[in-house]
Design a protein around this motif. Structure first.
Motif, short mmCIF file in Angstrom:
data_model
loop_
_atom_site.label_atom_id
_atom_site.label_comp_id
_atom_site.label_asym_id
_atom_site.label_seq_id
_atom_site.Cartn_x
_atom_site.Cartn_y
_atom_site.Cartn_z
N ILE A 99 0.84 -1.20 0.00
CA ILE A 99 0.00 0.00 0.00
C ILE A 99 0.87 1.25 0.00
CG2 ILE A 99 -1.66 1.33 1.37
CD1 ILE A 99 -2.82 -1.35 2.31
N LYS A 100 1.90 1.22 0.87
CA LYS A 100 2.82 2.36 0.91
C LYS A 100 3.51 2.54 -0.44
CE LYS A 100 3.98 2.12 5.83
NZ LYS A 100 5.09 1.87 6.81
N LEU A 101 3.95 1.38 -1.00
CA LEU A 101 4.66 1.44 -2.27
C LEU A 101 3.76 1.96 -3.38
CD1 LEU A 101 7.24 0.84 -3.87
CD2 LEU A 101 6.41 -1.49 -4.19
N LYS A 102 2.52 1.50 -3.36
CA LYS A 102 1.59 1.96 -4.40
C LYS A 102 1.30 3.45 -4.25
CE LYS A 102 -0.61 -2.46 -5.38
NZ LYS A 102 -1.84 -3.29 -5.31
N ASN A 103 1.22 3.90 -3.02
CA ASN A 103 1.03 5.34 -2.81
C ASN A 103 2.23 6.12 -3.33
OD1 ASN A 103 -1.49 5.10 -1.63
ND2 ASN A 103 -0.66 4.90 0.45
N ILE A 104 3.42 5.58 -3.01
CA ILE A 104 4.64 6.24 -3.50
C ILE A 104 4.69 6.20 -5.01
CG2 ILE A 104 7.16 6.10 -3.53
CD1 ILE A 104 7.01 5.05 -0.64
N MET A 105 4.37 5.00 -5.56
CA MET A 105 4.40 4.85 -7.02
C MET A 105 3.38 5.77 -7.68
SD MET A 105 4.81 0.71 -7.41
CE MET A 105 4.57 0.79 -9.19
N LEU A 106 2.22 5.90 -7.04
CA LEU A 106 1.19 6.78 -7.60
C LEU A 106 1.69 8.23 -7.62
CD1 LEU A 106 -1.66 7.12 -8.67
CD2 LEU A 106 -2.44 7.36 -6.29
N GLN A 107 2.34 8.58 -6.52
CA GLN A 107 2.90 9.93 -6.45
C GLN A 107 3.98 10.10 -7.51
OE1 GLN A 107 4.35 10.97 -2.59
NE2 GLN A 107 5.09 12.98 -3.22
N GLN A 108 4.83 9.05 -7.63
CA GLN A 108 5.90 9.13 -8.62
C GLN A 108 5.33 9.18 -10.04
OE1 GLN A 108 8.32 5.71 -7.75
NE2 GLN A 108 9.62 6.82 -6.29
N LEU A 109 4.27 8.38 -10.25
CA LEU A 109 3.66 8.38 -11.58
C LEU A 109 3.09 9.75 -11.93
CD1 LEU A 109 1.82 4.92 -11.66
CD2 LEU A 109 3.73 5.65 -13.11
N ASN A 110 2.49 10.36 -10.93
CA ASN A 110 1.97 11.71 -11.17
C ASN A 110 3.10 12.68 -11.50
OD1 ASN A 110 -0.75 11.12 -10.85
ND2 ASN A 110 -0.64 11.36 -8.62
N GLU A 111 4.20 12.53 -10.72
CA GLU A 111 5.34 13.40 -10.97
C GLU A 111 5.95 13.10 -12.33
OE1 GLU A 111 7.94 12.71 -7.70
OE2 GLU A 111 6.74 13.85 -6.26
N GLU A 112 6.05 11.79 -12.65
CA GLU A 112 6.65 11.40 -13.93
C GLU A 112 5.75 11.80 -15.10
OE1 GLU A 112 7.42 7.27 -13.48
OE2 GLU A 112 9.18 7.58 -12.19
N LYS A 113 4.42 11.72 -14.84
CA LYS A 113 3.49 12.16 -15.88
C LYS A 113 3.70 13.65 -16.19
CE LYS A 113 -0.40 13.48 -14.69
NZ LYS A 113 -1.76 13.63 -14.09
N ASP A 114 3.81 14.43 -15.08
CA ASP A 114 4.06 15.86 -15.28
C ASP A 114 5.39 16.08 -16.01
OD1 ASP A 114 1.71 16.34 -13.96
OD2 ASP A 114 2.67 16.74 -12.02
N LYS A 115 6.41 15.26 -15.58
CA LYS A 115 7.71 15.38 -16.22
C LYS A 115 7.63 14.93 -17.67
CE LYS A 115 12.09 16.29 -16.13
NZ LYS A 115 12.57 17.67 -15.93
N PHE A 116 6.84 13.89 -17.90
CA PHE A 116 6.68 13.37 -19.25
C PHE A 116 6.11 14.44 -20.19
CE2 PHE A 116 4.14 11.04 -22.42
CZ PHE A 116 5.13 10.23 -22.96
N PHE A 117 5.05 15.08 -19.69
CA PHE A 117 4.45 16.15 -20.51
C PHE A 117 5.41 17.32 -20.67
CE2 PHE A 117 0.20 14.41 -19.02
CZ PHE A 117 -0.02 13.74 -20.20
N SER A 118 6.19 17.56 -19.63
CA SER A 118 7.17 18.64 -19.70
C SER A 118 8.22 18.32 -20.76
CB SER A 118 7.84 18.84 -18.33
OG SER A 118 8.88 19.77 -18.41
N ILE A 119 8.64 17.03 -20.78
CA ILE A 119 9.64 16.62 -21.78
C ILE A 119 9.08 16.78 -23.19
CG2 ILE A 119 10.88 14.62 -22.71
CD1 ILE A 119 11.15 13.63 -19.82
N ILE A 120 7.84 16.29 -23.32
CA ILE A 120 7.22 16.41 -24.65
C ILE A 120 7.12 17.88 -25.06
CG2 ILE A 120 5.06 16.04 -25.93
CD1 ILE A 120 4.64 13.52 -24.29
N ALA A 121 6.67 18.70 -24.07
CA ALA A 121 6.48 20.12 -24.38
C ALA A 121 7.80 20.83 -24.65
CB ALA A 121 5.75 20.80 -23.21
#
Length: 696
Positions: free
Chosen positions: A457-479
């Motif tokens: 559960i902790k890992l999934k929460n962390i992963m979810l947070q990381q995914l959100n951060e990576e998603k933002d980073k992903f869009f930033s990279i694309i942009a």
């Protein structure tokens, strides 16, 4: 006549000589008569004393003829003791009156008399006139009277003494039997804390077989010095103060090295005057009671630890420490089975010889056997050989003298195995240990599953947070990363469309080259973004197969050789021809290609790149090392080079484009194989990437 011829003087001289001789003879005779009289008087007195001693002695005295045992003389005590009078024995032998209970005793007596002329303290049993039996202690000697040999014997009736001794021995035997049948350890020690006496239970506890091996020794001969000093100090305080030590818990160490617990009482030992001359002790083994108390405490702490520990690692460490309070657990590991991969992982592994294994299929190991059968296994040479001959198990890892494995089961089934082992001593574990471990195995499994769920559960929460951060980073990279190259590409096409008529060949060529670089940069970025996206979404297939690693390297770097040749970079390979690894071909090719591409990209002209690989059998992994003589990586970038949150991209030494996502993919792909990747670098010296993958 001759005398007549002598003169008067001569005759007088002869007469005087005769007178002198006569006087001398007379004096000698008178003296001899006096000595004779004295001798006769002494003989008379001796005879008188002998007669008096003979008649008044409380012991039976008799004289028998040596040749046949015929009685010659007996005293009154003989009659009193045996009942036989002079009339009864006159003209009879000892055999005639059947006085010897065992006639062989007379034969032994005669034999010893003939050898030594006397016998002392010869014990025999005699039959009285009324048929009752008495025990006598006899002394005898040989007399010679008128050339005939006789036996003078003196016999003391010791029947009462023997009866008393037998009664005392009977009482002693009864007391000894009582003491020796008690399970408690009973002993007496002197003022120096040395054993004076002890019972059978203590002898056995000391690892001995008879009391002589214990008497005269102290605890220093049987116990570790630290314990022996503690016991000695306690006992000396009792002797000094006279105060007893009641119901005192003491640890003990058996000769086998096993630790036991005693409930001990020690009191002063006093003589008839009241002086303390040592201590009396009694000890009761309370090891099982202490063990049950400890087992309950261990179970409580494990249940409690499931909710109080912050991580699975902390929980497993707690379980290990708790187990050590009950059983030998210096070498301990927990193997958990992963249904998806079919492999065992080792979240906890403490061993004095072997390193923590990577996740693996334990195949025919004892651990796998316990898991498959859902039954505990207590190692013995016989059982192991029996299972080995059946093809059910085989030796994996360093051989153990003692080994015990317990299945960890929850309501859904077996989730793993708990293993304890001892490399030096055999028979460390017992059925009692199996019973204890099985009783807490379910709680351990429950605690592990609970902690794993919490961590997931902790890992999934962390992963979810990381995914959100990576998603933002992903869009930033694309942009950001796509905008730059695309803008440059669009500007180049605009120039071509508007100015191509006025441009020279060289200007058009230069613009085309720049457009190609921008297109390559866009393509590389899109390719890596696509790979990364597929991996994150879980749609990238993971298919392991047997791969010749040298051939894979050759294929992976083939497209890179042109750029390497342009920069005159030498690529060296040190890879065994027969090295085969089980991995996903596409992922492994991507890892090798990206790392080698970076090495070429950031190595100046006339540099070198080295690729080496080999099997590390002890760790059961393949280690790969790719090093270059390039410009290196800044120290502040080393820690985050594999993270998308701090993407680091810069052009190569010849202006080659870089997306900064290649190493992120390498890390993801290596870890997908349960491997590890690391980097070492020094600016202007070079960089070395290392990654390892399970051999199978």
């Amino acid at each position: 006549m001759e005398l007549e011829s002598k003169n008067k003087e001569e005759l007088i001289g002869i007469i005087n000589e005769l007178q002198t001789a006569y006087n001398a003879l007379k004096e000698y005779y008178e003296k001899d008569q006096s000595l004779l009289s004295e001798a006769e008087a002494r003989i008379y007195k001796s005879e008188e004393k002998f007669c008096k001693a003979f008649t008044t002695s409380p012991d039976a005295i008799c004289i028998n003829r040596l040749s046949d045992g015929m009685y010659v003389l007996i005293n009154e005590s003989f009659t009193r003791i045996t009942g036989y009078t002079e009339e009864d024995i006159t003209g009879k032998t000892s055999l005639d009156i059947n006085i010897w209970v065992d006639p062989n005793d007379r034969t032994k007596l005669i034999r010893e008399l003939n050898t030594n002329d006397k016998v002392e303290n010869f014990e025999a049993r005699f039959r009285k006139k009324d048929g009752t039996i008495v025990t006598g202690l006899m002394s005898a000697t040989i007399l010679e009277i008128e050339s005939e040999k006789y036996i003078l014997s003196v016999t003391r009736d010791i029947s009462a003494i023997r009866i008393m001794e037998e009664e005392l021995e009977k009482e002693r035997t009864l007391l000894r039997t009582l003491v020796d049948t008690l399970p408690d350890r009973i002993y007496i020690k002197d003022t120096q804390s040395r054993f004076v006496i002890c019972n059978k239970a203590l002898i056995e506890r000391m690892g001995k077989t008879n009391i002589e091996e214990v008497i005269g020794k102290s605890d220093f001969d049987f116990q570790p010095r630290e314990l022996a000093e503690r016991f000695y100090n306690d006992e000396q305080e009792i002797i000094r103060s006279g105060k007893p030590l009641i119901n005192h818990e003491e640890p003990r160490v058996l000769i086998t090295g096993e630790k036991r617990w005693n409930l001990t009482t020690k009191v002063p030992w006093k003589d008839h005057k009241g002086n303390i001359i040592g201590i009396v002790g009694i000890g009761r083994d309370i090891t099982e009671i202490k063990r049950r108390e400890t087992e309950l405490k261990v179970l409580y702490e494990i249940i409690r630890g499931a909710s109080t520990t912050s991580s699975l690692e902390e929980l497993l460490k707690l379980i290990h420490e708790m187990l050590k309070q009950v059983v030998y657990a210096e070498n301990c590991f927990i193997a958990l089975y992963n249904k998806d991969s079919g492999l065992f992982s080792f979240p906890y592994f403490v061993d004095e010889f072997d390193n923590t294994p990577t996740p693996k299929d334990l195949a025919k190991s004892l651990t796998s056997y316990v898991f498959r059968t859902d039954k505990p296994f207590l190692f013995t040479d016989e059982r192991f050989l029996e299972l080995k001959e059946k093809g059910e198990v085989e030796l994996i890892g360093t051989p153990s003298a003692s080994w015990i494995g317990i299945p960890l089961r929850n309501p859904e089934g077996v989730i793993g195995v708990l293993v304890l082992q001892n490399y030096e001593q055999k028979n460390v574990y017992s059925q009692q240990d199996i019973d204890f471990l099985m009783s807490i195995g379910g709680q351990i499994a429950f605690a592990i599953e609970r902690k794993k769920t919490e961590e997931e559960i902790k890992l999934k929460n962390i992963m979810l947070q990381q995914l959100n951060e990576e998603k933002d980073k992903f869009f930033s990279i694309i942009a950001h990363d796509l905008r730059g190259p695309l803008s440059a590409f669009m500007e180049a096409t605009r120039i071509l469309s508007e100015e191509i008529i006025n441009m020279s060949y060289e200007e058009i060529k230069e613009l085309a080259i720049n457009m190609n670089k921008e297109a390559e940069s866009i393509y590389l970025l899109l390719e890596n973004l696509l790979e990364w996206s597929r991996l994150q979404r879980g749609v990238l297939k993971f298919q392991k197969e047997q791969i010749n690693f040298k051939e894979l390297v050759e294929k992976s770097i083939s497209p890179l050789l042109l750029n390497a040749n342009k920069k005159e970079i030498k690529i060296k390979k040190e890879i065994p021809d027969e090295l085969v690894i089980e991995a996903d071909r596409h992922m492994l090719e991507t890892v090798v290609r990206n790392i080698v591409s970076n090495a070429i990209k950031f190595t100046p002209v006339n540099g070198s790149v080295k690729i080496s690989a080999g099997l590390v059998e002890k760790e059961d992994v393949v280690k790969v090392e790719i090093s270059d003589t390039g410009i290196g990586i800044p120290a502040d970038r080393i820690e985050t080079i594999f993270s998308i949150s701090s993407k680091f991209n810069r052009p190569g030494t010849n202006g080659e484009p870089s997306s900064g996502l290649g190493l992120l993919l390498c890390k993801e792909f290596v870890e997908k194989h349960n491997g590890k990747i690391s980097v070492e670098s020094e600016e202007d010296i070079g960089t070395t990437f290392r990654f390892s993958l399970p051999y199978k």
